[in-house]
Write an enzyme that holds these catalytic residues in place. Structure first.
Site, short mmCIF file in Angstrom:
data_model
loop_
_atom_site.label_atom_id
_atom_site.label_comp_id
_atom_site.label_asym_id
_atom_site.label_seq_id
_atom_site.Cartn_x
_atom_site.Cartn_y
_atom_site.Cartn_z
N HIS A 1 12.72 20.22 -4.12
CA HIS A 1 11.88 21.00 -3.22
C HIS A 1 10.47 20.42 -3.13
CE1 HIS A 1 10.15 23.73 -0.57
NE2 HIS A 1 9.19 23.94 -1.44
N TYR B 1 6.92 18.48 -0.13
CA TYR B 1 5.46 18.54 -0.01
C TYR B 1 4.82 17.19 -0.33
CZ TYR B 1 6.51 23.41 0.47
OH TYR B 1 7.05 24.59 0.91
N HIS C 1 16.36 22.46 10.63
CA HIS C 1 15.08 22.80 9.96
C HIS C 1 14.34 21.54 9.54
CE1 HIS C 1 12.32 24.17 6.83
NE2 HIS C 1 13.01 23.50 5.92
N PHE C 2 15.04 20.63 8.87
CA PHE C 2 14.23 19.56 8.28
C PHE C 2 13.89 18.44 9.27
CE2 PHE C 2 18.39 18.22 6.16
CZ PHE C 2 18.51 16.96 6.73
N HIS C 3 14.53 18.44 10.43
CA HIS C 3 14.03 17.48 11.42
C HIS C 3 12.79 18.01 12.13
CE1 HIS C 3 17.81 15.39 10.62
NE2 HIS C 3 17.13 14.33 10.99
N ARG D 1 27.02 21.13 8.25
CA ARG D 1 26.26 19.89 8.10
C ARG D 1 27.11 18.93 7.28
NH1 ARG D 1 21.72 20.59 3.21
NH2 ARG D 1 21.25 18.46 3.84
N ARG D 2 26.72 17.66 7.20
CA ARG D 2 27.39 16.68 6.36
C ARG D 2 28.90 16.65 6.59
NH1 ARG D 2 24.16 17.15 0.54
NH2 ARG D 2 22.54 15.74 1.21
#
Ligand code: HAS
Ligand code: CU
Length: 555
Positions: free
Chosen positions: A230, A234, A381-383, A444-445
């Site tokens: 996680h 950041y 989300h992460f794109h 996903r994946r």
């Protein structure tokens, strides 16, 4: 009230030697991204039932492509860029040279780590994705490569801490210049955060892959992975924030709202980034619900510094827009310099991020997470975070930094602006596809086109994913055209524009509570206490672990 300042130490510039080593780090990062973006096209088109991965030389299967995509984008690109970029910001802000030999060691470690991991993946012996969950077992070269990449960030951290120590000796009682402060805080957070992954790789997975141990513990290694996994997001994000806080306002003609608030934001990341890892493990058995609830609560806490950032960034942009003659509630926004690629790439990056943040909040909500976990929603989300807010910011930074480092003018300014728009529109379309597909249970994946199941509602989602991914690929490709064009053909200039330094509303106070913000040591101790509270009970209960699982290789 103190007078506003430009926190730019005059009369200091990075030497040619520093520029060279940092340049090579940035090239390494973007070189990795080029490979990642190519594989990304293959991943996105998979959702639209188009298989181009089969044409990639040496590509055995979908999962190998996904491993390449994750490792080079999320680890090599981000680490190499950040090691170079934050070395530059720290050195320039402290007006001190860094240890040049050590910087070359960092570069050497990254290249070696990258080559080792690349060998393992390319030869089909490490198809374990970037999360390398045990008991899937990779070739030892994969783990060793990752370990070297992590150590390269520690050496960089050492170089920066050492420079700060030297600066403090020569400037007793002075406030740390903001740009250096937030760069060093980023590494402080990451050094603590990366301990989990280091223990997992060096103490457990590497000996296991070398045959020194027979079995491993999946839950323990997963937990150690997410201990770092996680906060790593950041470590990707904060270099972008460095630019948003202390560089973008300069390009936009605005001002930074508050020096102390900026420091508080980075301290909050130092404190709260790590004790939140269980939000990736809500569905893992073996971790108590109470501890998951604690991590969920702290995740909502770490949302806060980003909300503050949204406010500060908008403030800076608004001042810039109004100074350029913009009025009204939103008109100032249109008056920003939409011809400057440095700014355009980063404003568009910022515009994607509230969507990334909002989807993050849904992920973090324990019960809503059950609906989207392991679905296409998560890459959606992460794109909109690392894949755009961060990556496009790095594009924007490159548009001033590459000229600064190479002493060459940017080639193709108009193309650079266009590439940002294409990438931005692409990522929004792709994320729309992934998000809506995820809500309809699209996993996903998974190689969707060969899955023995499919559901209504996935066709449009898949099509949008493929279309958006193709646009991102074109936008990314144009970025590389500008980059390579500049490096090879940019007009030589003796004095390129300096590193941008923003004007802050008020100079940092020389007395009062604010001085405590510069006492990193105490904040690090506080962060360790929070980590012990968040991870201690699980570890006490679980250790020495259940090392019962044999290795598996399905590839
Ligand atoms: Fe996340 C999964 C929760 C942020 C990356 N995340 C992932 C994964 C990745 C990732 C890679 O709780 C998948 C890992 C895997 O492979 O399994 N994430 C959050 C939360 C936040 C968050 C609460 N994520 C990020 C960032 C990433 C990133 C940043 C990369 C850089 N995420 C999760 C959770 C999961 C997860 C669960 C697990 C899901 C599962 O089940 O697997 C927050 O930090 C977000 C805070 C953001 C904001 C937005 C602030 C907006 C700003 C822009 C302002 C500019 C404006 C423009 C408005 C609060 C600062 C100005 C101009 C105008 C005029 C308008
Ligand atoms: Cu997370």
């Amino acid at each position: 009230m103190n007078a506003p300042v430009v926190a730019s130490p005059e009369g200091y510039d990075l030497s040619e030697g520093h520029r060279r080593v940092i340049r090579w780090m940035i090239y390494l990062g973007f070189g990795a991204l080029a490979i990642g973006i190519l594989n990304g096209l293959g991943q996105a088109l998979n959702y639209a039932n188009v298989d181009i991965l089969q044409y990639f030389p040496g590509m055995r299967d979908y999962y190998q492509g996904l491993t390449v995509h994750g490792v080079v984008n999320a680890i090599v690109f981000t680490f190499a860029f950040t090691n170079g970029f934050l070395a530059l910001t720290t050195s320039r802000a402290l007006a001190r040279p860094l240890n040049l030999t050590a910087l070359w060691v960092v570069f050497g470690m990254m290249v070696t780590g990258f080559l080792l991991a690349a060998y393992a993946i390319a030869s089909g012996q490490a198809t374990v994705l970037f999360t390398f969950y045990a008991p899937l077992q990779a070739h030892w070269a994969y783990y060793l490569g990752l370990a070297l990449l992590v150590v390269s960030t520690w050496v960089t951290a050492g170089i920066l801490f050492f420079a700060l120590r030297g600066w403090r000796k020569e400037n007793p009682g002075k406030r740390i210049p903001l740009m250096a402060y937030i760069s060093i805080a980023t590494y402080g957070m990451w050094v603590l955060a990366s301990l989990g992954i280091a223990v997992s790789v060096v103490a457990i997975l590497l000996p296991w892959s070398l045959g020194m141990t027979d079995t491993t513990d999946p839950l323990l290694t997963r937990t150690l992975f997410w201990f770092s996994g996680h906060p790593i997001v950041y470590f990707w994000l904060l270099p972008a924030y460095v630019s948003w806080y202390v560089m973008v306002p300069k390009h936009a003609g605005g001002k930074l709202f508050s020096d102390p608030l900026t420091r508080v934001v980075f301290i909050l990341f130092l404190l709260l980034s790590i004790p939140t890892g269980f939000h990736h493990q809500y569905t893992d058995p073996g971790i108590g619900t109470g501890m998951k609830a604690l991590h969920a609560t702290l995740t909502f806490g770490v949302f806060f510094p980003s909300l503050v950032t949204a406010f500060s960034v908008m403030y800076a942009l608004e001042i810039g827009g109004r100074r350029r003659g913009g009025g009204g509630l939103v008109n100032w926004f249109t008056k920003l310099d939409w011809k400057n690629p440095v700014l355009v790439a980063q404003i568009l990056a910022m515009l994607t991020f509230p969507l990334g943040g909002a989807t993050g909040l849904i992920n973090a909500s324990y019960n809503l997470n059950q609906a989207i976990h392991n679905t296409a929603w998560v890459p959606g989300h992460f794109h909109m975070t690392v894949g755009s807010a961060v990556t496009m910011t790095f594009f924007g930074i490159a548009y001033w930094m590459i000229p600064y480092l190479t002493r060459r003018e940017l080639v193709g300014k108009g193309l650079a602006v266009l590439q940002s728009w294409i990438y931005f529109i692409g990522v929004l379309i792709m994320a729309r596809g992934l998000i809506s597909g995820g809500l309809d249970g699209m996993p996903r994946r998974t190689l969707i086109m060969e899955a023995p199941y499919s559901k209504e509602g996935w066709e449009l989602a898949g099509l949008l994913t493929g279309l958006g991914g193709t646009l991102m690929f074109i936008g990314g490709g144009l970025f590389f055209a500008v980059l390579v064009g500049t490096v090879l053909f940019g007009k030589k200039v003796d004095e390129p524009e300096d590193v941008p330094f923003t004007v802050t509303h008020d100079a940092p106070s020389e007395k009062g509570w604010e001085l405590n913000l510069d006492r990193f040591r105490y904040w690090i101790i506080a962060a360790i206490v929070l980590i012990l509270i968040a991870y201690g009970p699980f570890l006490v209960q679980y250790l020495p672990g259940a090392f019962t699982s044999p290795p598996y290789r399905f590839f």
